[in-house]
Enzyme design. Sequence first.
Site, PDB file in Angstrom:
ATOM      1  N   THR A 124       0.765  -1.241   0.000  1.00  0.00           N
ATOM      2  CA  THR A 124       0.000   0.000   0.000  1.00  0.00           C
ATOM      3  C   THR A 124       0.797   1.293   0.000  1.00  0.00           C
ATOM      4  O   THR A 124       2.014   1.318   0.159  1.00  0.00           O
ATOM      5  CB  THR A 124      -1.035   0.008   1.155  1.00  0.00           C
ATOM      6  OG1 THR A 124      -2.168   0.704   0.738  1.00  0.00           O
ATOM      7  CG2 THR A 124      -0.499   0.592   2.419  1.00  0.00           C
TER       8      THR A 124
ATOM      9  N   LYS B 286      -8.373   2.269   2.556  1.00  0.00           N
ATOM     10  CA  LYS B 286      -7.545   1.979   3.728  1.00  0.00           C
ATOM     11  C   LYS B 286      -7.484   3.150   4.690  1.00  0.00           C
ATOM     12  O   LYS B 286      -6.603   3.216   5.541  1.00  0.00           O
ATOM     13  CB  LYS B 286      -6.136   1.607   3.262  1.00  0.00           C
ATOM     14  CG  LYS B 286      -6.149   0.420   2.321  1.00  0.00           C
ATOM     15  CD  LYS B 286      -4.894   0.346   1.531  1.00  0.00           C
ATOM     16  CE  LYS B 286      -5.081  -0.635   0.395  1.00  0.00           C
ATOM     17  NZ  LYS B 286      -4.003  -0.535  -0.563  1.00  0.00           N
TER      18      LYS B 286
ATOM     19  N   GLY C  29      -5.197   6.089   8.605  1.00  0.00           N
ATOM     20  CA  GLY C  29      -4.929   5.158   7.519  1.00  0.00           C
ATOM     21  C   GLY C  29      -4.008   4.063   8.001  1.00  0.00           C
ATOM     22  O   GLY C  29      -3.295   4.229   8.991  1.00  0.00           O
TER      23      GLY C  29
ATOM     24  N   SER D  80       4.733   0.549   1.477  1.00  0.00           N
ATOM     25  CA  SER D  80       5.860   0.421   0.554  1.00  0.00           C
ATOM     26  C   SER D  80       5.940   1.581  -0.428  1.00  0.00           C
ATOM     27  O   SER D  80       7.022   1.943  -0.881  1.00  0.00           O
ATOM     28  CB  SER D  80       5.787  -0.907  -0.204  1.00  0.00           C
ATOM     29  OG  SER D  80       4.570  -0.996  -0.913  1.00  0.00           O
TER      30      SER D  80
END
Length: 185
Positions: free
Chosen positions: A5, A37, A49, A128
Amino acid sequence: MIKSTTVLGLRKDGIAVMGSDGQVTVGETIMKHRACKIRKMYQGKVLVGFAGAAADAFTLFERFEAKLEQFRGNLKRSVYELAKEWRSDRVLRRLEALLAILDSQHSYIVSGTGDIIEPEDGIVAIGSGGPYALAACRALLKFSRLSPREIVTESIRIAGELSLYSNVEVFIEELSDAGSQAETF
């Protein structure tokens, strides 16, 4: 490093915006393209988040929301109490997730190791794709006249083009003095 994500939050000009990509990845397989998210908490005054395992994130969302209620929306206290509980509880300590948290005045990144990071520039980026989104956000802040919403959207799209574990589906939540808004791009 959490390999999933992109979540990015920005506070600028009295506006707090948080966005995420929509990709859900299990191992090397993309399972879903349009997962949100991020969510609003405490009467729509806090944006949160997550990056990491979804089930772990939902557990943390519930715990954090309970802390916000317990401390009547005091974000700083709620963040510190969550981090303390997360670090000391045997079950919670095993959760693999990071939280990005914003309101109109504060920005935090919280991890299960008890780390609480309050970035000096008001930008939070996790997952990431976080480093890519952070770099894009800082550049757009410095060299453009885009709105906070546009900066977050474009930064996540840039990260989605670079990170294997993110995509260019963007979900945005916004807090401002004029109220709050949600959008999907």
